[in-house]
Design a protein around this motif. Structure first.
Motif, PDB file in Angstrom:
ATOM      1  N   GLU A 184      -4.448   5.411  10.445  1.00  0.00           N
ATOM      2  CA  GLU A 184      -5.120   3.847  10.680  1.00  0.00           C
ATOM      3  C   GLU A 184      -5.086   2.921   9.409  1.00  0.00           C
ATOM      4  OE1 GLU A 184      -7.058   2.575  13.042  1.00  0.00           O
ATOM      5  OE2 GLU A 184      -5.413   4.739  14.252  1.00  0.00           O
ATOM      6  N   MET A 185      -4.808   2.706   8.376  1.00  0.00           N
ATOM      7  CA  MET A 185      -4.299   2.021   6.656  1.00  0.00           C
ATOM      8  C   MET A 185      -2.989   1.474   7.102  1.00  0.00           C
ATOM      9  SD  MET A 185      -6.564   3.353   3.421  1.00  0.00           S
ATOM     10  CE  MET A 185      -5.943   4.921   3.555  1.00  0.00           C
ATOM     11  N   ALA A 186      -1.920   2.718   7.416  1.00  0.00           N
ATOM     12  CA  ALA A 186      -1.114   1.678   7.556  1.00  0.00           C
ATOM     13  C   ALA A 186      -1.266   0.909   8.636  1.00  0.00           C
ATOM     14  CB  ALA A 186       0.223   2.589   7.792  1.00  0.00           C
TER      15      ALA A 186
ATOM     16  N   LEU B 269     -13.219  -0.275   6.317  1.00  0.00           N
ATOM     17  CA  LEU B 269     -13.216  -0.676   5.144  1.00  0.00           C
ATOM     18  C   LEU B 269     -11.023  -1.612   5.715  1.00  0.00           C
ATOM     19  CD1 LEU B 269     -11.076  -0.784   2.154  1.00  0.00           C
ATOM     20  CD2 LEU B 269     -11.210   1.980   2.821  1.00  0.00           C
ATOM     21  N   ILE B 270     -10.504  -0.206   6.889  1.00  0.00           N
ATOM     22  CA  ILE B 270      -9.307  -0.618   8.026  1.00  0.00           C
ATOM     23  C   ILE B 270      -9.787  -2.288   8.169  1.00  0.00           C
ATOM     24  CG2 ILE B 270      -7.934   0.418  10.108  1.00  0.00           C
ATOM     25  CD1 ILE B 270      -9.064   3.090   8.944  1.00  0.00           C
ATOM     26  N   THR B 271     -10.348  -2.132   9.011  1.00  0.00           N
ATOM     27  CA  THR B 271     -10.361  -3.534   9.545  1.00  0.00           C
ATOM     28  C   THR B 271     -10.224  -4.759   8.219  1.00  0.00           C
ATOM     29  OG1 THR B 271     -12.434  -3.360  11.620  1.00  0.00           O
ATOM     30  CG2 THR B 271     -12.170  -4.962  10.548  1.00  0.00           C
ATOM     31  N   GLU B 272     -11.051  -4.474   6.883  1.00  0.00           N
ATOM     32  CA  GLU B 272     -11.366  -5.728   6.106  1.00  0.00           C
ATOM     33  C   GLU B 272      -9.809  -5.815   5.537  1.00  0.00           C
ATOM     34  OE1 GLU B 272     -13.139  -7.671   4.770  1.00  0.00           O
ATOM     35  OE2 GLU B 272     -13.876  -6.999   6.614  1.00  0.00           O
ATOM     36  N   LEU B 273      -8.662  -4.114   5.604  1.00  0.00           N
ATOM     37  CA  LEU B 273      -7.677  -4.488   4.930  1.00  0.00           C
ATOM     38  C   LEU B 273      -6.270  -5.085   5.740  1.00  0.00           C
ATOM     39  CD1 LEU B 273      -4.655  -2.877   3.568  1.00  0.00           C
ATOM     40  CD2 LEU B 273      -5.164  -1.148   4.614  1.00  0.00           C
ATOM     41  N   GLY B 274      -7.028  -5.078   7.045  1.00  0.00           N
ATOM     42  CA  GLY B 274      -6.056  -5.526   8.369  1.00  0.00           C
ATOM     43  C   GLY B 274      -6.243  -7.249   8.337  1.00  0.00           C
TER      44      GLY B 274
ATOM     45  N   ALA C 107      -2.905  -0.400   9.801  1.00  0.00           N
ATOM     46  CA  ALA C 107      -3.744  -2.344   9.279  1.00  0.00           C
ATOM     47  C   ALA C 107      -3.325  -3.118   9.179  1.00  0.00           C
ATOM     48  CB  ALA C 107      -4.750  -1.399   9.067  1.00  0.00           C
ATOM     49  N   CYS C 108      -1.952  -2.601   8.288  1.00  0.00           N
ATOM     50  CA  CYS C 108      -1.020  -3.250   7.421  1.00  0.00           C
ATOM     51  C   CYS C 108      -0.744  -3.920   8.694  1.00  0.00           C
ATOM     52  CB  CYS C 108       0.313  -2.803   6.322  1.00  0.00           C
ATOM     53  SG  CYS C 108      -0.738  -2.394   5.500  1.00  0.00           S
ATOM     54  N   ASP C 109       0.138  -5.405   8.121  1.00  0.00           N
ATOM     55  CA  ASP C 109       1.269  -5.887   8.669  1.00  0.00           C
ATOM     56  C   ASP C 109       2.884  -6.184   9.370  1.00  0.00           C
ATOM     57  OD1 ASP C 109      -0.637  -8.605   8.923  1.00  0.00           O
ATOM     58  OD2 ASP C 109       0.071  -8.706   6.705  1.00  0.00           O
ATOM     59  N   ILE C 110       3.329  -5.322   8.121  1.00  0.00           N
ATOM     60  CA  ILE C 110       4.622  -3.980   8.358  1.00  0.00           C
ATOM     61  C   ILE C 110       4.683  -2.934   7.882  1.00  0.00           C
ATOM     62  CG2 ILE C 110       7.258  -4.055   6.944  1.00  0.00           C
ATOM     63  CD1 ILE C 110       6.058  -6.863   6.531  1.00  0.00           C
ATOM     64  N   ARG C 111       4.609  -1.510   9.064  1.00  0.00           N
ATOM     65  CA  ARG C 111       4.499  -0.486   8.747  1.00  0.00           C
ATOM     66  C   ARG C 111       5.030   0.674   9.630  1.00  0.00           C
ATOM     67  NH1 ARG C 111       1.391  -4.076  11.680  1.00  0.00           N
ATOM     68  NH2 ARG C 111       0.939  -3.152  13.978  1.00  0.00           N
ATOM     69  N   ILE C 112       4.622   1.959   9.596  1.00  0.00           N
ATOM     70  CA  ILE C 112       4.387   2.903   9.907  1.00  0.00           C
ATOM     71  C   ILE C 112       3.445   2.623  11.684  1.00  0.00           C
ATOM     72  CG2 ILE C 112       4.840   5.537  10.927  1.00  0.00           C
ATOM     73  CD1 ILE C 112       6.422   5.455   8.018  1.00  0.00           C
TER      74      ILE C 112
ATOM     75  N   LEU D 236       0.652  -1.114  -0.106  1.00  0.00           N
ATOM     76  CA  LEU D 236       0.181   0.381  -0.255  1.00  0.00           C
ATOM     77  C   LEU D 236       0.925   1.620  -0.235  1.00  0.00           C
ATOM     78  CD1 LEU D 236      -2.578   1.382   0.216  1.00  0.00           C
ATOM     79  CD2 LEU D 236      -2.711   0.967   2.863  1.00  0.00           C
ATOM     80  N   CYS D 237       0.882   2.334  -1.061  1.00  0.00           N
ATOM     81  CA  CYS D 237       1.810   3.339  -1.024  1.00  0.00           C
ATOM     82  C   CYS D 237       0.951   4.842  -1.794  1.00  0.00           C
ATOM     83  CB  CYS D 237       3.023   2.870  -1.608  1.00  0.00           C
ATOM     84  SG  CYS D 237       2.465   2.363  -3.520  1.00  0.00           S
ATOM     85  N   SER D 238       1.763   6.284  -1.557  1.00  0.00           N
ATOM     86  CA  SER D 238       1.308   6.743  -2.698  1.00  0.00           C
ATOM     87  C   SER D 238       1.215   7.270  -3.773  1.00  0.00           C
ATOM     88  CB  SER D 238       0.929   8.078  -0.936  1.00  0.00           C
ATOM     89  OG  SER D 238       0.892   9.596  -2.324  1.00  0.00           O
ATOM     90  N   LEU D 239       0.561   7.190  -4.427  1.00  0.00           N
ATOM     91  CA  LEU D 239       1.520   7.910  -5.926  1.00  0.00           C
ATOM     92  C   LEU D 239       1.301   9.331  -5.440  1.00  0.00           C
ATOM     93  CD1 LEU D 239      -0.738   5.842  -8.624  1.00  0.00           C
ATOM     94  CD2 LEU D 239       1.001   5.870  -6.875  1.00  0.00           C
ATOM     95  N   VAL D 240       1.361  10.745  -4.928  1.00  0.00           N
ATOM     96  CA  VAL D 240       1.598  11.611  -4.530  1.00  0.00           C
ATOM     97  C   VAL D 240       2.695  12.238  -3.796  1.00  0.00           C
ATOM     98  CG1 VAL D 240       0.297  14.146  -3.796  1.00  0.00           C
ATOM     99  CG2 VAL D 240      -1.579  12.447  -4.771  1.00  0.00           C
ATOM    100  N   PRO D 241       3.537  12.529  -4.506  1.00  0.00           N
ATOM    101  CA  PRO D 241       4.689  13.217  -3.783  1.00  0.00           C
ATOM    102  C   PRO D 241       4.246  13.826  -2.218  1.00  0.00           C
ATOM    103  CG  PRO D 241       5.219  14.019  -5.839  1.00  0.00           C
ATOM    104  CD  PRO D 241       3.548  13.130  -5.936  1.00  0.00           C
TER     105      PRO D 241
END
Length: 309
Positions: free
Chosen positions: A178-180, A153-158, A182-187, A118-123
């Motif tokens: 929160e989205m970050a 959504l965040i729960t589903e992502l997690g 929910a990820c396994d490897i994250r800040i 999961l990443c951003s396309l916006v600098p």
């Protein structure tokens, strides 16, 4: 890069019942690779350059808000989810929530997926949190349902069954963080997960003060495992995330899914119940062709070739 600590997180759990317990039952090391490396820098993902990757859109309106690429070739099995709302600093809108739900559902149904970035396309920005301009136009009766859907959504992502990596380049605020999280490897930060990582006292200090921390500080606090120095093109963390996804790719996909389930559920319960969950998960690995392939590869002193069967 800064991370605003001052958000709430939500955790979804479900029970796995084990009919029989065997004291010797453990997850097979050949299948459960535990290489969980965190990157506390961000990742700018301007190109999403994966050999012949195909972009999938999920809405006819604002279709560029989210770009999902299923990489192929040697990177087959890696999915890159890029948020792309430059004018709104990637703020979470109704449309983005809808598109991300659809993307997550597609990923859940695809047994060939082995990891998600999961990443951003916006600098310079990962996600600014809720789209407050859109929120201001909502009727009061709309706000509650929208917030609930965003939380879902965040729960589903997690709860995605495959390893997820949040590659963050720039500020991650509120729901974006929160989205970050929910990820396994994250800040990571939040009212539920943060205390489990750094302890209750320090978590309270960060949350109560809404303190902004950078990557180095996050590493010192134990929020992340590694700090990646940013490069000239601004995509150092994305490249590290891709490198990590490539490490995960060759591992047994069924066992990885079961390992994630066992870890996520086991950490929330007592040891005895955790061992029962582990046994139930391992029982799903025993009848697979991948397990036999792992044993054969060990005997023949070669790298295994897992197919997810």
């Amino acid at each position: 890069m800064a991370v605003l600590v001052g958000c709430r997180s939500f955790w979804q759990s479900f029970r796995v019942q084990a009919a029989h317990r065997q004291s010797a039952c453990r997850l097979a090391a050949a299948f459960f690779s535990r290489r969980y490396v965190l990157s506390n820098r961000v990742v700018l993902c301007p190109r999403l350059n994966g050999h012949g990757a195909v972009t999938r859109y999920y809405s006819s309106d604002s279709k560029d808000d989210l770009r999902v690429r299923y990489l192929d070739g040697e990177d087959s099995g890696i999915v890159v989810v890029g948020i792309n709302r430059p004018k709104a600093k990637n703020a979470i809108s109704k449309n983005l929530v809808k598109m991300m739900f659809e993307a997550v559902e597609d990923i859940k149904k695809n047994k060939k997926v082995r990891s998600v970035i999961l990443c951003s396309l916006v600098p310079g920005i990962f996600c600014a949190g809720a789209d407050l301009k859109e929120r201001a136009k909502m009727h009061q009766s709309e706000v509650g349902p929208f917030v609930s859907k965003a939380r879902a959504l965040i729960t589903e992502l997690g709860s995605l069954p495959v390893p997820t990596i949040a590659a963050i380049d720039g500020a991650a605020l509120g729901g974006g963080l929160e989205m970050a999280l929910a990820c396994d490897i994250r800040i990571s930060c939040g009212t539920q997960r943060l205390p489990r990582v750094i302890g209750v006292s320090l978590a309270k200090e960060l949350i109560f003060a809404a303190r902004v921390v950078d990557g180095t500080q996050a590493q010192q606090m134990g929020l992340v495992s590694h700090s990646v120095e940013q490069n000239d093109s601004g995509d150092a963390a994305y490249l590290r995330a891709l490198e990590l996804a490539r490490e995960i790719n060759p591992q047994g996909p069924i066992a990885i899914r079961m390992a994630k389930l066992a870890i996520n559920q086991g950490i929330e319960v007592d040891l005895s119940t955790g061992l029962a969950i582990e046994e139930a998960c391992y029982s799903q690995v025993i009848p697979t062709k991948d397990r036999l392939e792992g044993l054969a590869a060990f005997k023949e002193k070669r790298q295994p070739h897992f197919k997810g069967e």
